[in-house]
Design an enzyme around this catalytic site. Sequence first.
Site, short mmCIF file in Angstrom:
data_model
loop_
_atom_site.label_atom_id
_atom_site.label_comp_id
_atom_site.label_asym_id
_atom_site.label_seq_id
_atom_site.Cartn_x
_atom_site.Cartn_y
_atom_site.Cartn_z
N SER A 12 -31.29 -11.30 4.58
CA SER A 12 -31.55 -12.68 4.16
C SER A 12 -30.23 -13.42 4.07
O SER A 12 -29.36 -13.05 3.26
CB SER A 12 -32.24 -12.70 2.80
OG SER A 12 -32.11 -14.01 2.25
N HIS A 37 -33.54 -13.17 8.40
CA HIS A 37 -34.49 -13.78 7.46
C HIS A 37 -33.87 -15.05 6.86
O HIS A 37 -32.78 -15.01 6.29
CB HIS A 37 -34.82 -12.77 6.36
CG HIS A 37 -35.85 -13.20 5.37
ND1 HIS A 37 -37.21 -13.10 5.61
CD2 HIS A 37 -35.73 -13.73 4.13
CE1 HIS A 37 -37.88 -13.54 4.55
NE2 HIS A 37 -37.00 -13.94 3.64
N ASP A 39 -34.37 -18.20 4.34
CA ASP A 39 -35.12 -18.64 3.17
C ASP A 39 -34.99 -20.15 2.98
O ASP A 39 -33.91 -20.65 2.66
CB ASP A 39 -34.60 -17.92 1.92
CG ASP A 39 -35.02 -16.46 1.88
OD1 ASP A 39 -36.24 -16.21 1.99
OD2 ASP A 39 -34.15 -15.59 1.75
N MET A 41 -35.99 -23.34 0.79
CA MET A 41 -36.42 -23.64 -0.59
C MET A 41 -36.25 -25.12 -0.87
O MET A 41 -35.28 -25.73 -0.42
CB MET A 41 -35.58 -22.85 -1.58
CG MET A 41 -35.60 -21.35 -1.36
SD MET A 41 -34.69 -20.51 -2.66
CE MET A 41 -34.80 -18.81 -2.07
N HIS A 70 -38.92 -17.96 6.14
CA HIS A 70 -39.75 -17.85 4.92
C HIS A 70 -39.73 -19.20 4.23
O HIS A 70 -38.70 -19.62 3.70
CB HIS A 70 -39.14 -16.73 4.05
CG HIS A 70 -39.83 -16.53 2.74
ND1 HIS A 70 -39.30 -15.72 1.76
CD2 HIS A 70 -40.99 -17.00 2.25
CE1 HIS A 70 -40.11 -15.71 0.72
NE2 HIS A 70 -41.15 -16.49 0.98
N MET A 72 -40.56 -21.65 1.40
CA MET A 72 -40.91 -21.79 -0.02
C MET A 72 -40.86 -23.27 -0.35
O MET A 72 -39.98 -23.75 -1.09
CB MET A 72 -39.92 -20.97 -0.87
CG MET A 72 -40.12 -19.46 -0.69
SD MET A 72 -38.70 -18.47 -1.21
CE MET A 72 -37.75 -18.49 0.31
N MET A 141 -43.73 -10.22 -2.03
CA MET A 141 -42.57 -10.60 -2.83
C MET A 141 -42.42 -9.59 -3.97
O MET A 141 -43.33 -9.44 -4.79
CB MET A 141 -42.73 -12.00 -3.42
CG MET A 141 -42.79 -13.14 -2.40
SD MET A 141 -41.36 -13.26 -1.31
CE MET A 141 -40.01 -13.42 -2.47
N PHE A 147 -34.43 -16.97 -5.85
CA PHE A 147 -33.04 -16.51 -5.93
C PHE A 147 -32.88 -15.12 -5.34
O PHE A 147 -33.80 -14.30 -5.43
CB PHE A 147 -32.58 -16.50 -7.40
CG PHE A 147 -32.69 -17.83 -8.06
CD1 PHE A 147 -31.72 -18.81 -7.85
CD2 PHE A 147 -33.79 -18.14 -8.83
CE1 PHE A 147 -31.84 -20.07 -8.43
CE2 PHE A 147 -33.93 -19.40 -9.42
CZ PHE A 147 -32.95 -20.36 -9.22
N GLY A 148 -31.69 -14.89 -4.77
CA GLY A 148 -31.34 -13.55 -4.34
C GLY A 148 -30.79 -12.75 -5.50
O GLY A 148 -30.56 -13.29 -6.59
N ASP A 177 -39.91 -8.29 0.32
CA ASP A 177 -38.83 -9.26 0.13
C ASP A 177 -38.46 -9.35 -1.35
O ASP A 177 -39.26 -9.82 -2.16
CB ASP A 177 -39.29 -10.63 0.64
CG ASP A 177 -38.17 -11.67 0.65
OD1 ASP A 177 -37.03 -11.32 0.33
OD2 ASP A 177 -38.47 -12.84 0.97
N GLY A 178 -37.22 -8.92 -1.65
CA GLY A 178 -36.71 -9.04 -3.01
C GLY A 178 -36.28 -7.71 -3.59
O GLY A 178 -37.10 -6.82 -3.77
C1 DX5 Z 1 -36.12 -14.85 -2.65
C2 DX5 Z 1 -35.96 -14.74 -1.17
C3 DX5 Z 1 -35.42 -13.44 -0.69
C4 DX5 Z 1 -34.09 -13.10 -1.23
C5 DX5 Z 1 -33.87 -11.64 -1.12
O1 DX5 Z 1 -36.79 -16.01 -2.94
O2 DX5 Z 1 -37.19 -14.94 -0.52
O3 DX5 Z 1 -35.43 -13.39 0.72
O4 DX5 Z 1 -33.05 -13.78 -0.61
O5 DX5 Z 1 -32.61 -11.38 -1.68
P1 DX5 Z 1 -32.25 -10.00 -2.35
O6 DX5 Z 1 -32.38 -8.94 -1.31
O7 DX5 Z 1 -30.84 -10.23 -2.80
O8 DX5 Z 1 -33.21 -9.79 -3.49
ZN ZN Z 2 -37.37 -14.52 1.64
#
Ligand code: DX5
Ligand code: ZN
Length: 229
Positions: A12, A37, A39, A41, A70, A72, A141, A147-148, A177-178
């Site tokens: 990601s 990937h 993201d 948002m 992805h 969101m 999820m 957030f990562g 994912d996550g």
């Molecule tokens: C969260 C994202 C994920 C995230 C994963 O909303 O959809 O893709 O970036 O990050 P990690 O692997 O750091 O949890």
């Molecule tokens: Zn994601």
Amino acid sequence: MAFVPKIKIAPSILAADFSNFGAECRAIEAQGADWVHVDVMDGHFVPNITFGPAMCAALRPHIKGVMDVHLMIEPIDPFLEAFAKAGADHLTVHPEAGPHIHRSLQTIRGLGKKAGLAINPGTDIGMVPYLLDQLDLICVMTVNPGFGGQSFLDSQLPKIRALREMIGERPIFLQVDGGASVETAQRIVAAGANVLVAGAAVFKGGSADNPDAYGRNIKMIREAAQGAR
Ligand code: DX5
Ligand code: ZN
């Protein structure tokens, strides 16, 4: 024939250097990433803002393989065409982000893209049997989106197992994912997933100028994941 694809690692770019996305995408692919990937948002559906279709279009020439987007964002339907035109290969949407998830998935396929359904930690999967014929990917999820770098939610493992049963032999990717990492990869794959999104665990310790760490991280996650099979 059962659909048992090789485990895919999808870094990601939420964990990449935002000032250097093009080079970051090239670096992770060169270091063994299967998909990239992305993201998206909006600060409304999730409590964070990243970027939109213009950034996806700018990234497209830097990604040779699959651009796994992805979304969101809410509402979702008015933006699907823009992300398709930006060059996404996969468009994954949340059922809470629009009034008619079946229609959103039909729209994505109609735009010539693979359609994904993302399921939040608190979201039930009772709808999935009615959507299977519209799906190319299901994204479980294992953190709340936004957030990562959050901790993996083990509470979602039974959901992954249940979805594996529902999917059966259909050619649908089961993505997680996550919080995917060397530590969690084995139980993710043992539960039946075959695509691991990983942000923090891939990008830690490296940079586009020093990408060897990305390669080591991807290799270690892949080996841990394959150990479960
Ligand atoms: C969260 C994202 C994920 C995230 C994963 O909303 O959809 O893709 O970036 O990050 P990690 O692997 O750091 O949890
Ligand atoms: Zn994601």
